[in-house]
Every structure is written in structure tokens, then in C-alpha cells.
Design a protein around this motif. Structure first.
Motif, short mmCIF file in Angstrom:
data_model
loop_
_atom_site.label_atom_id
_atom_site.label_comp_id
_atom_site.label_asym_id
_atom_site.label_seq_id
_atom_site.Cartn_x
_atom_site.Cartn_y
_atom_site.Cartn_z
N ASP A 82 0.82 -1.20 0.00
CA ASP A 82 0.00 0.00 0.00
C ASP A 82 0.86 1.25 0.00
O ASP A 82 0.36 2.36 -0.09
CB ASP A 82 -0.90 0.05 1.25
CG ASP A 82 -1.61 -1.27 1.46
OD1 ASP A 82 -2.14 -1.79 0.47
OD2 ASP A 82 -1.58 -1.77 2.58
N GLU A 156 -7.03 0.11 3.20
CA GLU A 156 -6.80 -1.27 2.78
C GLU A 156 -7.09 -2.25 3.92
O GLU A 156 -7.57 -3.36 3.68
CB GLU A 156 -5.37 -1.42 2.28
CG GLU A 156 -5.12 -0.73 0.96
CD GLU A 156 -6.05 -1.23 -0.13
OE1 GLU A 156 -5.99 -2.42 -0.48
OE2 GLU A 156 -6.87 -0.43 -0.63
N ARG A 412 -6.63 6.99 -4.42
CA ARG A 412 -7.24 5.65 -4.48
C ARG A 412 -8.65 5.70 -5.06
O ARG A 412 -9.08 4.76 -5.74
CB ARG A 412 -7.25 5.02 -3.09
CG ARG A 412 -5.85 4.64 -2.59
CD ARG A 412 -5.91 3.91 -1.27
NE ARG A 412 -4.58 3.59 -0.78
CZ ARG A 412 -3.86 2.53 -1.17
NH1 ARG A 412 -4.38 1.69 -2.05
NH2 ARG A 412 -2.66 2.32 -0.67
N ARG A 417 -4.80 3.60 -6.61
CA ARG A 417 -3.45 3.52 -6.03
C ARG A 417 -2.96 4.94 -5.77
O ARG A 417 -3.58 5.91 -6.20
CB ARG A 417 -2.49 2.81 -6.98
CG ARG A 417 -2.37 3.48 -8.33
CD ARG A 417 -1.38 2.78 -9.25
NE ARG A 417 -1.37 3.39 -10.57
CZ ARG A 417 -0.71 4.50 -10.88
NH1 ARG A 417 0.01 5.12 -9.95
NH2 ARG A 417 -0.75 4.99 -12.11
#
Length: 526
Positions: A82, A156, A412, A417
Motif C-alpha cells: 500500500d 486497505e 485511491r 493507487r
């Protein structure tokens, strides 16, 4: 705390540093020689399915996911998938404490004296300590979520444990709340330097200007702050790069505290000190039931959001090396203790120095006229300038802690991302320019910002950390009942507080909104 200490996951984590330097022949790696996920408990179907979902490496680079009951005790992931792939600068616990403390201490500190004045030291202090404990629990829960999932990102961790929809809601909440706070900081900067309706700014006071002169130009004042200070501060990709400015921000906060304590000493020496209210002020809650309820509702969010830092905790953890649960626990406890001392000093000290019936923004009392009877004209002017500049410095240096989660979450939502290169800088500076434009050109923005803060703030600080703790506890099959209860009871308490905070904030937004409210009060509801 007995449940916490007896939890097998916790005992594994407490031995992480020791086991990391020794070979345990009886333990099994989470990855087979060929890189295929292996069950952490020696082959249980549940662990195998979980390892399969996480993929090779368990979703992180920390040696895989530690399943409850496993004999493997890795360190927490240093950098997961991440995080950006560039080198990680190691930071000490002290540096992490400073950055986390600066993240916590924001504009809301200016409204705490009013909350203590209304509720009394017993109720307000007890509520503040309760929120402090819950914040520490959320930091531990999010670190546990990182251990279980291997992810070094709040969103995440939520995606893995709560689901994709929950992760999307969290990302949206982070974007809205951090953007709202940045807009508030730009407005407060203009208020401090150029003044607002009913109050002159610091620049005009120092230069002898009047309203309408160039020194009262809010666009100019805010523009200088945004371009010369905020823009450079939000450029670094990691919060560890802002350690110097975080230290400066904490020194600024310490200056505010020191001035408050000097005023308390002066008031005591001259026999002008006011008594501390231990119980709620009857006068503040006079009137009908509806009026009393609305006043309580208005002050609750001030206490409930005093320690909000959950959106930044993973950005701080990424730079801690070695990253282990005991170090996370020490860092969180030290930062929260430091912030609690600051909050109590400002809240109680202001009450002793200025007396009852404090305004929503305590900074309005730090003026030359109000301070002169306590410390004299010359020192009153010096204190006025020191406190205003300290507050402004504190607001500016907290900007990186808000932009980091905003930038990651927005990225994100856009592309799934984190951005890099030109896109990273375009998002950073473009967003900052948008914040400035909204702050300077919008009319009444307090109602929508308060509403977003009430809802998004509760989700970020209470609801999602609680869900992470519940899901992590649910994975602890075969663990002692008391240990599981520790996580579950605290998590459900978080949910209750989060719902109350959201309800109070929304109620205040709908029924107590006033365009003439001070900016700090609006910021508190975030």
C-alpha cells in the motif's frame, strides 16, 4: 487491561523483537518455499483461505499475516504494497510521538475551555480522559488490523476486514473531512492575520493599520500563508520529512501553554484568580429542557473529536523501524498523554485566568485589553502577539498531517493507487489552490462543512476502527473468552460514542448553525 495483556496475539507481538533475532525451529513460515501461501496454524482451512485471499506474502512485506494461535511472530510490516516503493527513512519513537501529537492538537484546542466551563472539571475532564483512552484503543486496533491483514493503509485494512464498500465509504470520508479541515485552516489563517467582522487582525494591530487598509486584506494574508508556508510543507511524500516543522508546531503549542500558565500565576499573585468549576455550571444549563439539550449537544463534539488522529496513524507507522506492537503502544500512549496535559493546561488555566462564561473561541480573550490588568501593558502586547502567532504556527504545521491522508484517499478513489511524479504534485498543489479558492470566495460554508465533519469524523475516529477491532477479534478462534471480550466491549463502546458524536454534530448543524459563529467552533465539529 488484563484482557489486553492476556491476549495471545498481544503476547506474540510483545515478543516480536526478541523472536525476530532468534530462530525458532518449531515455527512454520507463512510462505512455502515456492511462495505459495501456507496456513499459519499448520494447515487449518480458515487460515488457508485467508492466506489465499491475501496472496503471496500475505498482502505485505512483513513476513506474512500472523494468524491467531500461530507460533510465528513477525514484526509488523515495515512497508506494504500500500506504500510507495522508495526507501523508508527510519524514525524513532520520539519523532513519531511529536508527529502524532501535532496531528492531534489543532484548532479544536481553542474551544476546550468553553467545554470545561460548561460541564465542569469532573465531567469534562472525565469525558476527555475517556476519549483519550478510546483513541489509544483505536490506534492499537488499527495496528492489530495491519498485523492481521499485512496492509499499511487504513483504507486497505478496512477493505480486507470490512469489505470493499466500507473501504470506499472510508476513502470518501477521509477526502471530505481532510478537505474541510484544510479549508478551515486557510480561513483561520486569514482571521488571525487580517481579522474578521468585529475583530482586527494581527498585521494591522502590529503596524497600526485600520479596517480597509491593505493589512486587512484576507485574500492577501491567506495567499501568503498558502503559497509560502503550506505549499512547501505538503510537498514531501512521507510525514517523517516534516519532523522539523512538527517540532516547531509543538514548540508553538508549548508557548501557548506557557503563556496561559504565566497568566494563572499572575492571577494568583494579584488575588484575581477564579475558582475552578468541578461540576456543571447551573447557569449554562438554565432554561427549558430543549434549550439545555441543545447546549449539551453543541459541546459534546468538542470533547469527542479532541484526539482525532486515526486518518494519519498508518502514515506514521510506515516510518517506524523496527515496527512492533510494543513500540506502537508506547508511541500512542506517550502522544496522547502529552496532548492530554496540553488540553488540561489550556482548558483549566483559561478558566482560572479569565473566569466563567468563556467564549467558544478562547483566543478572543488573549488581547491586550484583557491581559493588561494581569501582566501590564507591555507584557500584555507581547503575550497577545505570542499566542496569536503560536496558534497560527500550530495551524500551518498541521497541514501535512491532513494532506497526506487526503492525497492518498483521493488517489485511491481516482485510480485505485497512490499517485507519483507529476500527477502527485498536480493533485497536491491543485487541491491546495482549490481549498484557498473555496475559503476565500464562498459565502456561508459552515453548515455543509459541519455536516461532513459530524458524519465523516465519527466514521473515521470511531466506527471504522471499531469494526476493524471486531473483525480482528472474530478471527481469533479458540482464544480465551476474556481476551476476545476486551476487543469486543471496547469496540462496541466506540460505536456508541461514534453514533452519539454524529447525532450531536448533525443536531448542532441543523438547529444551532449561525453564520456569525467563530471559525474555531466550526472546526471543532469536524
Amino acid at each position: 487491561m488484563a484482557g489486553l495483556q492476556s491476549h495471545p496475539i498481544r503476547s506474540h507481538l510483545n515478543r516480536a523483537e526478541a523472536n525476530a533475532s532468534s530462530d525458532d525451529e518449531g515455527s512454520q513460515p507463512l510462505l512455502s518455499d515456492g511462495g505459495t501461501p501456507r496456513a499459519a496454524d499448520g494447515g487449518s482451512p480458515r487460515a488457508a483461505r485467508r492466506a489465499s485471499r491475501l496472496g503471496p506474502g500475505g498482502g505485505g512485506s512483513g513476513g506474512g499475516v500472523l494468524e491467531p494461535g500461530s507460533n510465528t511472530t513477525p514484526l509488523l510490516p515495515l512497508v506494504s504494497d500500500d506504500s510507495p516503493s522508495f526507501a523508508v527513512p527510519a524514525t524513532s519513537i520520539l519523532v513519531s510521538v511529536v508527529i502524532l501529537s501535532k496531528t492531534i492538537i489543532g484548532a479544536g484546542a481553542a474551544a476546550l475551555p468553553r467545554a470545561f466551563d460548561m460541564l465542569g472539571l469532573t465531567c469534562a475532564g472525565g469525558g476527555l480522559l475517556l476519549v483519550a483512552y478510546m483513541t489509544h484503543f483505536t490506534n492499537e486496533a488499527l495496528a492489530l488490523g495491519t498485523l492481521v491483514t499485512g496492509h499499511m493503509s487504513f483504507s486497505e485494512v478496512v477493505r480486507e476486514l470490512v469489505g470493499k464498500k466500507g473501504s470506499l465509504l472510508l476513502l470518501l470520508s477521509l477526502v471530505c473531512r481532510c478537505a474541510g479541515l484544510m479549508i478551515i485552516y486557510v480561513i483561520i489563517s486569514a482571521d488571525v492575520l487580517a481579522g474578521h467582522v468585529g475583530a482586527s487582525g494581527l498585521v494591522c494591530d502590529l503596524l497600526g493599520g485600520e479596517a480597509g487598509d491593505w493589512c486587512s486584506n484576507r485574500e492577501l494574508a491567506a495567499g501568503v500563508v498558502v503559497l509560502c508556508f503550506m505549499a512547501p510543507l505538503i510537498t514531501p511524500k512521507r510525514l517523517s520529512s516534516t519532523v522539523v516543522t512538527s517540532w516547531i508546531g509543538m514548540v508553538a503549542v508549548g508557548t501557548w501553554v506557557a503563556v496561559t500558565l504565566v497568566l494563572v500565576a499572575a492571577a494568583l499573585a494579584k488575588g484575581q484568580a477564579h475558582a475552578i468549576h468541578w461540576l456543571p455550571d447551573p447557569g449554562a444549563f438554565s432554561g427549558g429542557a430543549a434549550e439545555v439539550a441543545t447546549r449539551i449537544v453543541a459541546v459534546l463534539p468538542v470533547l469527542a473529536t479532541a484526539y482525532t488522529c486515526q486518518m494519519t496513524i498508518h502514515h506514521i507507522l510506515r516510518d517506524m523501524q523496527p515496527l512492533t506492537q510494543p513500540r506502537v503502544k508506547k508511541m500512542s500512549a506517550a502522544a496522547i498523554l502529552l496532548c492530554t496535559l496540553v488540553f488540561l493546561s489550556i482548558a483549566v488555566g483559561s478558566q482560572v485566568a479569565f473566569g466563567p462564561h468563556l467564549p467558544a473561541d478562547i483566543l478572543t480573550l488573549f488581547n491586550s485589553e484583557r491581559l493588561e490588568p494581569l501582566v501590564g501593558r507591555s507584557l500584555a502586547t507581547v503575550f497577545y502577539v505570542l499566542v496569536r502567532l503560536s496558534f497560527l504556527c500550530s495551524i500551518i504545521t498541521i497541514a501535512p498531517s491532513q494532506m497526506a491522508p487526503y492525497r492518498e484517499s483521493f488517489s485511491r478513489l481516482l485510480v485505485g493507487r497512490e499517485l507519483s511524479g507529476g500527477a502527485y504534485y498536480l493533485l497536491s498543489y491543485g487541491s491546495l489552490a482549490a481549498f484557498y479558492a473555496i475559503a476565500m470566495n464562498s459565502g456561508s460554508i459552515w453548515v455543509p462543512i459541519q455536516f461532513v465533519g459530524a458524519t465523516a469524523g465519527a466514521l473515521i475516529a470511531f466506527i471504522f476502527p471499531a469494526l476493524v477491532a471486531l473483525k480482528a477479534a472474530a478471527l481469533s478462534e479458540g482464544e480465551p473468552l476474556a481476551a476476545v471480550r476486551y476487543w469486543r466491549w471496547n469496540a462496541w463502546a466506540l460505536i456508541v460514542v461514534g453514533v452519539l458524536q454524529a447525532a450531536a454534530g448533525i443536531t448542532a448543524c441543523l438547529f444551532l448553525s449561525d453564520d456569525s459563529q467563530s471559525n474555531s467552533l466550526a472546526a471543532d465539529l469536524l
